[in-house]
Scaffold this motif. Structure first.
Motif, PDB file in Angstrom:
ATOM      1  N   MET A 145       0.857  -1.169  -0.024  1.00  0.00           N
ATOM      2  CA  MET A 145       0.105  -0.102  -0.100  1.00  0.00           C
ATOM      3  C   MET A 145       0.871   1.273   0.227  1.00  0.00           C
ATOM      4  SD  MET A 145      -3.226  -0.104   2.667  1.00  0.00           S
ATOM      5  CE  MET A 145      -4.474  -1.178   2.263  1.00  0.00           C
ATOM      6  N   THR A 146       0.204   2.096  -0.571  1.00  0.00           N
ATOM      7  CA  THR A 146       1.005   3.481  -0.623  1.00  0.00           C
ATOM      8  C   THR A 146       0.660   4.388   0.537  1.00  0.00           C
ATOM      9  OG1 THR A 146      -0.463   4.556  -2.223  1.00  0.00           O
ATOM     10  CG2 THR A 146       1.318   3.591  -3.065  1.00  0.00           C
ATOM     11  N   ALA A 147       1.556   5.211   0.944  1.00  0.00           N
ATOM     12  CA  ALA A 147       1.306   6.227   1.755  1.00  0.00           C
ATOM     13  C   ALA A 147      -0.035   7.124   1.561  1.00  0.00           C
ATOM     14  CB  ALA A 147       2.417   7.091   2.107  1.00  0.00           C
ATOM     15  N   MET A 148      -0.594   7.681   2.663  1.00  0.00           N
ATOM     16  CA  MET A 148      -1.679   8.736   2.501  1.00  0.00           C
ATOM     17  C   MET A 148      -1.012  10.013   2.099  1.00  0.00           C
ATOM     18  SD  MET A 148      -4.599   7.253   3.742  1.00  0.00           S
ATOM     19  CE  MET A 148      -5.400   8.929   4.011  1.00  0.00           C
ATOM     20  N   PRO A 149      -1.809  10.498   1.094  1.00  0.00           N
ATOM     21  CA  PRO A 149      -0.976  12.001   0.798  1.00  0.00           C
ATOM     22  C   PRO A 149      -1.152  12.940   2.081  1.00  0.00           C
ATOM     23  CG  PRO A 149      -3.464  11.583  -0.144  1.00  0.00           C
ATOM     24  CD  PRO A 149      -3.133  10.284   0.560  1.00  0.00           C
ATOM     25  N   SER A 201     -13.759  19.666  11.650  1.00  0.00           N
ATOM     26  CA  SER A 201     -14.349  18.903  10.519  1.00  0.00           C
ATOM     27  C   SER A 201     -13.379  18.248   9.677  1.00  0.00           C
ATOM     28  CB  SER A 201     -15.186  19.776   9.665  1.00  0.00           C
ATOM     29  OG  SER A 201     -15.940  19.028   8.542  1.00  0.00           O
ATOM     30  N   ALA A 202     -12.193  19.055   9.126  1.00  0.00           N
ATOM     31  CA  ALA A 202     -11.139  18.582   8.308  1.00  0.00           C
ATOM     32  C   ALA A 202     -10.309  17.330   8.823  1.00  0.00           C
ATOM     33  CB  ALA A 202     -10.434  19.739   7.732  1.00  0.00           C
ATOM     34  N   MET A 203     -10.042  17.811  10.198  1.00  0.00           N
ATOM     35  CA  MET A 203      -9.136  16.831  10.879  1.00  0.00           C
ATOM     36  C   MET A 203      -9.940  15.307  11.167  1.00  0.00           C
ATOM     37  SD  MET A 203      -6.186  17.926  11.064  1.00  0.00           S
ATOM     38  CE  MET A 203      -6.482  18.831   9.350  1.00  0.00           C
ATOM     39  N   ALA A 204     -11.298  15.712  11.453  1.00  0.00           N
ATOM     40  CA  ALA A 204     -11.966  14.299  11.639  1.00  0.00           C
ATOM     41  C   ALA A 204     -12.050  13.464  10.439  1.00  0.00           C
ATOM     42  CB  ALA A 204     -13.223  14.764  12.247  1.00  0.00           C
ATOM     43  N   THR A 205     -12.257  14.202   9.250  1.00  0.00           N
ATOM     44  CA  THR A 205     -12.535  13.619   8.083  1.00  0.00           C
ATOM     45  C   THR A 205     -11.197  12.696   7.602  1.00  0.00           C
ATOM     46  OG1 THR A 205     -14.186  14.999   7.292  1.00  0.00           O
ATOM     47  CG2 THR A 205     -12.946  13.801   5.385  1.00  0.00           C
ATOM     48  N   ALA A 206     -10.131  13.517   7.838  1.00  0.00           N
ATOM     49  CA  ALA A 206      -8.694  13.116   7.652  1.00  0.00           C
ATOM     50  C   ALA A 206      -8.510  11.844   8.500  1.00  0.00           C
ATOM     51  CB  ALA A 206      -7.559  14.028   7.837  1.00  0.00           C
ATOM     52  N   SER A 207      -8.746  11.969   9.716  1.00  0.00           N
ATOM     53  CA  SER A 207      -8.431  10.748  10.611  1.00  0.00           C
ATOM     54  C   SER A 207      -9.456   9.558  10.340  1.00  0.00           C
ATOM     55  CB  SER A 207      -8.886  11.013  11.986  1.00  0.00           C
ATOM     56  OG  SER A 207      -8.504  10.182  12.877  1.00  0.00           O
ATOM     57  N   ASP A 208     -10.677   9.829   9.651  1.00  0.00           N
ATOM     58  CA  ASP A 208     -11.555   8.903   9.295  1.00  0.00           C
ATOM     59  C   ASP A 208     -11.023   8.117   7.889  1.00  0.00           C
ATOM     60  OD1 ASP A 208     -13.281   9.536  11.148  1.00  0.00           O
ATOM     61  OD2 ASP A 208     -14.415  10.390   9.980  1.00  0.00           O
ATOM     62  N   ARG A 209     -10.309   8.993   7.081  1.00  0.00           N
ATOM     63  CA  ARG A 209      -9.603   8.394   6.027  1.00  0.00           C
ATOM     64  C   ARG A 209      -8.551   7.520   6.458  1.00  0.00           C
ATOM     65  NH1 ARG A 209      -9.949  13.378   1.585  1.00  0.00           N
ATOM     66  NH2 ARG A 209     -11.985  13.563   1.429  1.00  0.00           N
ATOM     67  N   VAL A 210      -7.795   7.733   7.333  1.00  0.00           N
ATOM     68  CA  VAL A 210      -6.697   7.086   7.887  1.00  0.00           C
ATOM     69  C   VAL A 210      -7.210   5.767   8.265  1.00  0.00           C
ATOM     70  CG1 VAL A 210      -4.677   6.995   9.526  1.00  0.00           C
ATOM     71  CG2 VAL A 210      -5.146   8.863   8.044  1.00  0.00           C
ATOM     72  N   GLN A 211      -8.145   5.799   9.060  1.00  0.00           N
ATOM     73  CA  GLN A 211      -8.679   4.827   9.762  1.00  0.00           C
ATOM     74  C   GLN A 211      -9.252   3.698   8.726  1.00  0.00           C
ATOM     75  OE1 GLN A 211     -10.966   5.082  13.278  1.00  0.00           O
ATOM     76  NE2 GLN A 211     -11.532   3.057  13.500  1.00  0.00           N
ATOM     77  N   ALA A 212      -9.784   4.244   7.811  1.00  0.00           N
ATOM     78  CA  ALA A 212     -10.464   3.428   6.527  1.00  0.00           C
ATOM     79  C   ALA A 212      -9.229   2.890   5.769  1.00  0.00           C
ATOM     80  CB  ALA A 212     -11.415   4.267   5.419  1.00  0.00           C
ATOM     81  N   ARG A 213      -8.202   3.262   5.789  1.00  0.00           N
ATOM     82  CA  ARG A 213      -7.046   2.725   5.138  1.00  0.00           C
ATOM     83  C   ARG A 213      -6.293   2.022   5.996  1.00  0.00           C
ATOM     84  NH1 ARG A 213      -3.993   5.147   0.294  1.00  0.00           N
ATOM     85  NH2 ARG A 213      -2.529   3.250  -0.158  1.00  0.00           N
ATOM     86  N   TRP A 214      -5.820   2.379   7.128  1.00  0.00           N
ATOM     87  CA  TRP A 214      -4.863   1.586   7.772  1.00  0.00           C
ATOM     88  C   TRP A 214      -5.682   0.803   8.952  1.00  0.00           C
ATOM     89  CZ3 TRP A 214      -0.765   0.913   5.228  1.00  0.00           C
ATOM     90  CH2 TRP A 214      -0.554   2.087   4.210  1.00  0.00           C
TER      91      TRP A 214
END
Length: 96
Positions: free
Chosen positions: A1-5, A49-62
């Protein structure tokens, strides 16, 4: 898997100070407009809102939430607490 942007965004506070702020996701580019001033309270709400979404994206991926997104939000909230009013300007974005 590649890193998150990842992206950093240059924030200018009401006292004239500036700092680069980290985001584990490009979502901040969708939430904030470069060159646009935000009242402090609005900036904090958008950052939440942005940091919650960012964290959710990390959780979905990792499979776990992003502690750096939480740390970024804590830093923003701490800094913003020093201003009763004024505006915060997101000056630029820098992808990492």
């Amino acid at each position: 898997m590649t890193a998150m942007p990842e992206v950093e965004f240059d924030v200018h506070w009401p006292d004239g100070r500036s700092e680069w702020v980290y985001s584990p996701s490009l979502v901040v580019e969708d939430v904030f407009a470069a060159g646009h001033p935000y009242p402090v309270a609005e900036f904090v709400e958008l950052a939440r809102s942005a940091m919650a979404t960012a964290s959710d994206r990390v959780q979905a991926r990792w499979g776990f939430p992003c502690s750096r997104a939480a740390a970024t939000l804590a830093r923003i909230e701490h800094r913003a607490a020093g201003f009763a009013d004024g505006e915060v300007t997101v000056v630029a974005f820098r992808r990492r």
